[in-house]
Every structure is written in structure tokens, then in C-alpha cells.
Design a protein around this motif. Structure first.
Motif, PDB file in Angstrom:
ATOM      1  N   ASP A 195       0.862  -1.185   0.000  1.00  0.00           N
ATOM      2  CA  ASP A 195       0.000   0.000   0.000  1.00  0.00           C
ATOM      3  C   ASP A 195       0.901   1.238   0.000  1.00  0.00           C
ATOM      4  N   PRO A 196       0.944   2.006  -1.110  1.00  0.00           N
ATOM      5  CA  PRO A 196       1.839   3.168  -1.175  1.00  0.00           C
ATOM      6  C   PRO A 196       1.620   4.177  -0.052  1.00  0.00           C
ATOM      7  N   SER A 197       0.410   4.284   0.472  1.00  0.00           N
ATOM      8  CA  SER A 197       0.158   5.245   1.546  1.00  0.00           C
ATOM      9  C   SER A 197       0.825   4.826   2.850  1.00  0.00           C
ATOM     10  N   LYS A 198       1.204   3.553   2.945  1.00  0.00           N
ATOM     11  CA  LYS A 198       1.799   3.044   4.176  1.00  0.00           C
ATOM     12  C   LYS A 198       3.291   2.736   4.044  1.00  0.00           C
ATOM     13  N   VAL A 199       3.782   2.556   2.816  1.00  0.00           N
ATOM     14  CA  VAL A 199       5.208   2.217   2.652  1.00  0.00           C
ATOM     15  C   VAL A 199       5.991   3.271   1.889  1.00  0.00           C
ATOM     16  N   GLY A 200       5.303   4.247   1.314  1.00  0.00           N
ATOM     17  CA  GLY A 200       6.030   5.268   0.561  1.00  0.00           C
ATOM     18  C   GLY A 200       6.227   4.893  -0.894  1.00  0.00           C
ATOM     19  N   ARG A 201       7.415   5.155  -1.420  1.00  0.00           N
ATOM     20  CA  ARG A 201       7.663   5.069  -2.861  1.00  0.00           C
ATOM     21  C   ARG A 201       8.103   3.696  -3.337  1.00  0.00           C
ATOM     22  N   ALA A 202       8.297   2.729  -2.445  1.00  0.00           N
ATOM     23  CA  ALA A 202       8.873   1.455  -2.863  1.00  0.00           C
ATOM     24  C   ALA A 202       8.351   0.315  -2.011  1.00  0.00           C
ATOM     25  N   PHE A 203       8.363  -0.882  -2.590  1.00  0.00           N
ATOM     26  CA  PHE A 203       8.031  -2.103  -1.862  1.00  0.00           C
ATOM     27  C   PHE A 203       9.327  -2.856  -1.552  1.00  0.00           C
ATOM     28  N   VAL A 204       9.830  -3.674  -2.493  1.00  0.00           N
ATOM     29  CA  VAL A 204      10.996  -4.504  -2.168  1.00  0.00           C
ATOM     30  C   VAL A 204      12.276  -3.680  -2.013  1.00  0.00           C
ATOM     31  N   LEU A 205      12.353  -2.511  -2.656  1.00  0.00           N
ATOM     32  CA  LEU A 205      13.547  -1.678  -2.479  1.00  0.00           C
ATOM     33  C   LEU A 205      13.689  -1.222  -1.029  1.00  0.00           C
ATOM     34  N   GLY A 206      12.559  -0.993  -0.369  1.00  0.00           N
ATOM     35  CA  GLY A 206      12.609  -0.600   1.030  1.00  0.00           C
ATOM     36  C   GLY A 206      12.575  -1.786   1.971  1.00  0.00           C
ATOM     37  N   ASP A 207      11.768  -2.786   1.638  1.00  0.00           N
ATOM     38  CA  ASP A 207      11.557  -3.917   2.531  1.00  0.00           C
ATOM     39  C   ASP A 207      12.739  -4.876   2.537  1.00  0.00           C
ATOM     40  N   LEU A 208      13.401  -5.014   1.390  1.00  0.00           N
ATOM     41  CA  LEU A 208      14.480  -5.989   1.260  1.00  0.00           C
ATOM     42  C   LEU A 208      15.845  -5.348   1.041  1.00  0.00           C
ATOM     43  N   SER A 209      15.971  -4.550  -0.008  1.00  0.00           N
ATOM     44  CA  SER A 209      17.314  -4.157  -0.445  1.00  0.00           C
ATOM     45  C   SER A 209      18.018  -3.247   0.544  1.00  0.00           C
TER      46      SER A 209
END
Length: 392
Positions: A195-209
Motif C-alpha cells: 500500500d503506497p500510503s503506508k510504505v512510501g515510494r517502494a516495496f521490495v527496495l525498502g523492505d528488502l534491499s
């Protein structure tokens, strides 16, 4: 080698925000923090936005019901009234709550341990940095994999010059547990991550990398990132405009280059994180499927495999050794090592021991801000059509 003896005078009274029954990370935080019972003691919690669920979960952990709270604001206020109130807090919530909760914790006079990615904007990180300095408190980031002992061995070998000049940094954090689009709907811990409103601009780039990027910084502390070029995709279309796969090229200030493959749709692969550091004299390679082995490859000589727990490793690699050679480790040892360092950092800050803080290697606020820069630069590059952008 450590056997759980105390490194500080007494453990910190510790609270947690989030990390409840539906959390994917809460158990890791609790195990890491309380593994030795000499760094942190879980004293209070606001586990869940559903207070009944929070109380039920806390009671199942044998916690005092009077120290379970409906939200972090109430917890900070009520704990401040107690002589035995919490001294540090863990922010284990979805990303969009990190900034406000961290700010409130610092204003309440608490040390902070926060999940990654730290915040959405660099400006938020800089504001928190000023506030932490004003309050004399530590902010740590849980890049949980970075506590593995052999990563300290890699750092020691790089900084001592055994690899020569670092030319290439090859990184990967790519697993397949995001292949099923139904998982985005069924899992409470996954819903907010896409959900972009909850994680910002990225999914795996923020969560993993951000994990692997920080680990590369820790191993190669002199490598300063200059530019990135990112191409990202949403192979599960419902995740757009967020990505579930990304390729990132990197340029460093000294001419070194790097690349990162980050993905949650790498179907079937259980060996998710790989780090290869290539120097002018030799290379090092490590992956989390075999965390007790480090491959050292000097040019023109036979490859050597260095094993965790052995006496030939650097003092830095042996300092957090818990089990000894032949007794295999897991991710919780890494988390426990990190939490041990967090406690030492907080204790040193309380005592004004800047020398200890200067020499302690752990993911701090500066590294959290670097993670924000990494995510935003990658997103900017991808959004502009996979072009080189400066990291700033």
C-alpha cells in the motif's frame, strides 16, 4: 566468545510499539532483544491498534496487564510517571508510523530502535537526528541480518587491505515468497507492504534491499555511493506503482561500481541474500543460506573457506561468537548480536562515553538516513525511465 554475560551494568527496561500477533517481525525483535536477558527486559507494550488483541497477546506473553497500552502515546505518558518506566522503545510498526512514533519516543526521553526503512524523507531523518542529539539519545535501525559474525570478518579483511582496492560490489536479496498475489490480501503483515500510503515510494527496495545495502556499507565503510540507475517492475500488476522486482546499478565516488538485484518474485529460490566484494587482489563472497561460511578467493591462489567460530578469524568476528565452531547459527543469533550492540550504544550514550560509540559498529540513525536516500534515489531513477541520478 560471549556466553550471555552482561556487557552493561543492568538491562534496559524496554517497550515495544507494534510487533503483535499479526506481525511478521515482532517475534524476531523479542527474541533478539531478550536472548541473553542482560541487555533488555520487555516491560511494556502497545502491540496492536486493537486494544483487546493487544491485551490478549500481552497476557499470553505473561506480561503485566497494567503495562499494556492502547497506543504508543498513552504508553509513553504513563510509563514516564513510573520510577520503573521504560528507558528504550522498539518501533515495529508499518513504515508510515515510524517517523511520528520515533519523534514522540525521543521527546519522551527514550532511546529508540526502529524497523527499516526508517522514514520516507531525508528531511525527516535529519530532523530526528537533531532531536536525538538534543535529547542525548540513540536511534538504532534493525537491519537484522547485519549481526552475522562473518560480516564483521569481511569488514576486517576489506579495511586491512587484504582485497586491495575495491572495484565491484555485487548484491542480491531476491526470494520468491511474493509470487502469489493472493498473499497480498490474506496476510495482515503483507497488506500494508503493498500500500503506497503506508510504505512510501517502494516495496521490495525498502523492505528488502535496504538490508543488503547497509550490509555492503558496513563491510566497505570507505565506499561512498555517488549515483544509482534503477529499473523496476511490478510482475504482480496489482502492486503497481510499487515494485516487486528491481535491478539497480551503482557508481561510487572512487570509481568502483556495483549492482543490486532485489525481488520477492524469484520463484523457488531459498538462498535469498548474496554479497560479493571484488578487489584488485582478491574477492569475498557470503550468502545467508550458509551464513557460517565465507569464501575468500585471492587471485592466483586456491580458494579458502573461512568458518565462523574459528580462532583464525579477526577479533571483531569473534567478539559476538555465541556457539563455537561446528554449532550452526541462525538469524536469531544475528538479531541478538545487534540488540547487544544497541544496548552497549545506549549505555555508552547515557554515560557520555563517546569513544565506545565511535568504535561500535551497528546500524545507527545515519545508516537509516542513508537507507532513505537509497530508496528515494532508486525510485527517482526508475520513475524517470531508468536513468542515472545522484544520491543526495
Amino acid at each position: 566468545m560471549q556466553i550471555g554475560e552482561k556487557k552493561i551494568e543492568r538491562p534496559f527496561r524496554w517497550g515495544i510499539v507494534g510487533g503483535g500477533k499479526t506481525s511478521q517481525v515482532g517475534y524476531k525483535h523479542r527474541l533478539g532483544a531478550m536472548r541473553d536477558n542482560t541487555s533488555f527486559v520487555l516491560t511494556a507494550a502497545a502491540f496492536d491498534v486493537d486494544f483487546d488483541r493487544c491485551k490478549e497477546f500481552g497476557k499470553n506473553l505473561c506480561m503485566d496487564e497494567d503495562r499494556l497500552y492502547p497506543d504508543y502515546q498513552t504508553m509513553f505518558a504513563e510509563e514516564a510517571k513510573r520510577e520503573d518506566g521504560i528507558e528504550a522503545v522498539d518501533i515495529a510498526t508499518p513504515n508510515f508510523l515510524h517517523y511520528e512514533a520515533t519523534k514522540a519516543a525521543l521527546e519522551a526521553g527514550l532511546h529508540v530502535i526502529c524497523e527499516k526503512p526508517l522514514f520516507f524523507e531525508v528531511e525527516q531523518g535529519e530532523e530526528i537526528k537533531r532531536l536525538a542529539e538534543e535529547k542525548g539519545k540513540i536511534v538504532c535501525v534493525t537491519y537484522g541480518f547485519s549481526g552475522f559474525e562473518l560480516l564483521q570478518q569481511m569488514r576486517s579483511m576489506v579495511t586491512s587491505g587484504m582485497l586491495g582496492k575495491i572495484n565491484m560490489i555485487d548484491l542480491r536479496y531476491a526470494h520468491g515468497f511474493g509470487c502469489d498475489p493472493e498473499g497480498d490480501v490474506k496476510s495482515e503483515g503483507q497488506k500494508w507492504r503493498v500500500d503506497p500510503s503506508k510504505v512510501g515510494r517502494a516495496f521490495v527496495l525498502g523492505d528488502l534491499s535496504t538490508h543488503t545495502y547497509y550490509m555492503s556499507q558496513m563491510i566497505c565503510p570507505d565506499q561512498k555511493l555517488k549515483q544509482v540507475l534503477c529499473d523496476r517492475q511490478a510482475f504482480v500488476g496489482s502492486r503497481y506503482p510499487l515494485e516487486d522486482n528491481a535491478y539497480v546499478l551503482m557508481r561510487y565516488e572512487d570509481g568502483a561500481v556495483g549492482r543490486m538485484w532485489c525481488s520477492c518474485v524469484n520463484a523457488g529460490d531459498m538462498s535469498s541474500q548474496h554479497i560479493r566484494i571484488v578487489g584488485s587482489k582478491a574477492s569475498l563472497e557470503w550468502n545467508d543460506m550458509h551464513p557460517d561460511e565465507l569464501h575468500y578467493q585471492p587471485q592466483g591462489q586456491p580458494e579458502q573457506i573461512l568458518y565462523r567460530g574459528m580462532g583464525y578469524l579477526s577479533p571483531e568476528a569473534q567478539e559476538d561468537e555465541r556457539l563455537g565452531a561446528l554449532h550452526y547459527t541462525g538469524l536469531i543469533e544475528s538479531w541478538s548480536n545487534l540488540y547487544g550492540r544497541f544496548a552497549v550504544a545506549m549505555d555508552a550514550k547515557n554515560r557520555g562515553d563517546e569513544e565506545t560509540l565511535k568504535n561500535l559498529v551497528y546500524p545507527d540513525l545515519e545508516h537509516g538516513i542513508d537507507g532513505i536516500k537509497w530508496i528515494n534515489a532508486c525510485a527517482e531513477s526508475a520513475d524517470k525511465g531508468a536513468v542515472w541520478v545522484d544520491v543526495k
